[in-house]
Design an enzyme around this catalytic site. Structure first.
Site, PDB file in Angstrom:
ATOM      1  N   SER A 276       0.816  -1.221   0.000  1.00  0.00           N
ATOM      2  CA  SER A 276       0.000   0.000   0.000  1.00  0.00           C
ATOM      3  C   SER A 276       0.845   1.265   0.000  1.00  0.00           C
ATOM      4  CB  SER A 276      -0.952  -0.005   1.198  1.00  0.00           C
ATOM      5  OG  SER A 276      -0.241  -0.226   2.402  1.00  0.00           O
TER       6      SER A 276
ATOM      7  N   HIS B 152       0.705   5.222   6.430  1.00  0.00           N
ATOM      8  CA  HIS B 152       0.562   5.857   5.124  1.00  0.00           C
ATOM      9  C   HIS B 152       0.649   7.381   5.278  1.00  0.00           C
ATOM     10  CE1 HIS B 152      -1.481   1.893   4.861  1.00  0.00           C
ATOM     11  NE2 HIS B 152      -0.794   1.843   3.729  1.00  0.00           N
TER      12      HIS B 152
ATOM     13  N   ASP C 211      -4.073   5.779  11.409  1.00  0.00           N
ATOM     14  CA  ASP C 211      -3.135   5.340  10.366  1.00  0.00           C
ATOM     15  C   ASP C 211      -1.875   6.181  10.497  1.00  0.00           C
ATOM     16  OD1 ASP C 211      -1.665   4.672   8.150  1.00  0.00           O
ATOM     17  OD2 ASP C 211      -3.254   5.031   6.688  1.00  0.00           O
TER      18      ASP C 211
END
Length: 426
Positions: free
Chosen positions: A147, A400, A397
């Site tokens: 990702s 990311h 998160d």
């Protein structure tokens, strides 16, 4: 008494005109020698000051060493984040994954948008979407990995879309893990391939808590298209931190974090390196004998910034970068992941140079990513997480990157690396 002219009237005297001519001939070499010392000819000056060029980037500074002008190679991996009033190239973009769209999800502070990376010994130019598309006209680019690879790809698409529109021409798989976009203006194709190990693997599921990796075989989901690629960017790492069993052929090498299974614990650093080794060997075997050049870029490990539990308020709540002096050394694990990938790139780079077709390079972002704890979505991975007040438990998160955000810099460096590579071909 008549005067006597010793030069004219004496017997056997030398005529005055001839004497003056001899004197002039004798003085001419002396005058010429003096002139050469005091006022060197232009061509002599140019020969005495030769230029030794190490890199070809116009943004790279030079300095004088003796009589030689030496251009200094730019190390983009070390530097500091400095404030930048210009801000990002974009604020809205339709290719941003929902979980990284921090602005539309209600993140109130926007200071994280106004920093740029300043390497220690050179300048990193602002991303130029027009020049990037010209650089890769009629070429196919591929991002392969997890990702974070997708995160970098979507950053690139957003920056390029500020200059030229693109079309989604292919989409397949769960969460659109395999996609391709086309830029008609320059006939550029950019694809994303989901492959969190690069090698063949079976991801963990509801039935098994561990991944299964086959380190001797590359993942054909991306490798089958290798012949069509002009540039491939690999970005992997975080899936290697998870529980896994490792195979090489039919033999089990061991496992990582696998309680209850009768396998030897071997960790993941060597396995991570072995995956790159298998990947690079496959690329050289399949593309090493061809005529078309392939550029292989590895984006190094991007550190996470969790502070405490991942689902607790404030897991990554920093609002500005660390100073490089404040965080001089990487965390041990981040440093090992970075070093492992760079080592494998260095080995492959030598082998690729010998075959003169495949060119390997690392885009080393580990340190500059480490200094940006403020750039993650945090709780804004979901829209307006505090609409009903601050809750003690909230998903975060801290892996990311917000878009726009620090990861845009990854592509600025990628562009400069590729400019230098293509300059060397001219």
């Amino acid at each position: 008494m008549d005067t006597i002219n010793p030069l004219k009237d004496q017997p056997h005297s030398i005529p005055l005109r001839k004497l003056l001519l001899w004197a002039l001939c004798a003085l001419l070499p002396i005058i010429t020698f003096y002139h050469l010392i005091a006022f060197p000819f232009p061509h002599s000056l140019s020969q005495s000051k030769q230029s030794l060029v190490i890199t070809t980037s116009s943004s790279t500074p030079s300095k004088e060493i003796g009589n030689a002008s030496v251009e200094i190679s730019c190390d983009y991996s070390n530097g500091n984040w400095i404030q930048d009033k210009l801000g990002p190239l974009y604020t809205k973009c339709n290719t941003i994954k929902e979980g990284q769209n921090c602005i539309t999800h209600g993140r109130l502070d926007n200071d994280y948008l106004y920093w740029r990376w300043k390497p220690n010994n050179c300048q990193l130019p602002r991303f130029d979407p027009k020049k990037f598309l010209q650089l890769f006209k009629n070429k196919n680019l591929a991002f392969v990995g997890d990702s974070l690879a997708r995160n970098q790809l979507e950053s690139l698409l957003c920056m390029l879309s500020t200059y030229s529109p693109h079309d989604l021409v292919f989409s397949h798989g769960e969460e659109n893990k395999f996609r391709k976009w086309h830029f008609p203006s320059h006939n550029v194709n950019i694809s994303i391939y989901w492959s969190p190990f690069l090698v063949k693997g079976v991801e963990k599921s509801d039935k098994t808590y561990y991944n299964t990796l086959y380190l001797d075989s590359v993942d054909e989901k991306w490798a089958k298209d290798l012949g069509q690629m002009d540039l491939v960017v690999f970005s992997i790492g975080h899936w290697y931190l998870l529980s896994a069993i490792y195979f090489y052929g039919d033999k089990v090498l061991g496992c990582h974090s696998c309680p209850g299974l009768n396998y030897t614990e071997v960790g993941f650093y060597d396995v991570y390196g072995k995956a790159f080794e298998t990947t690079f060997k496959t690329i050289l075997d399949r593309r090493g004998g061809g005529k078309d050049k392939l550029d292989v870029i590895v984006t190094t490990f991007s550190p996470a910034h969790f502070e405490g539990e991942w689902d607790k308020y404030g897991a990554c709540s920093k609002t500005k970068p660390y100073d490089a002096k404040e965080k001089e050394k990487l965390e041990w694990m981040d440093a090992e992941m970075r070093e492992t990938s760079i080592k494998q790139v260095s080995i492959a780079k030598k082998e690729g140079h010998e075959k003169n077709v495949v060119r390997f390079e690392a885009v080393d972002v580990t340190k500059l990513a480490y200094l940006r704890p403020d750039g993650h979505p945090g709780p804004y991975m979901h829209p307006f997480p505090f609409a009903n007040g601050i809750q003690e438990r909230v998903q975060n998160d801290c892996v990311h990157w917000c878009l726009p955000g620090p990861i845009d810099t990854w592509n600025e460096i990628l562009m400069q690396v590729m400019i230098k590579k293509m300059d060397k071909l001219r």
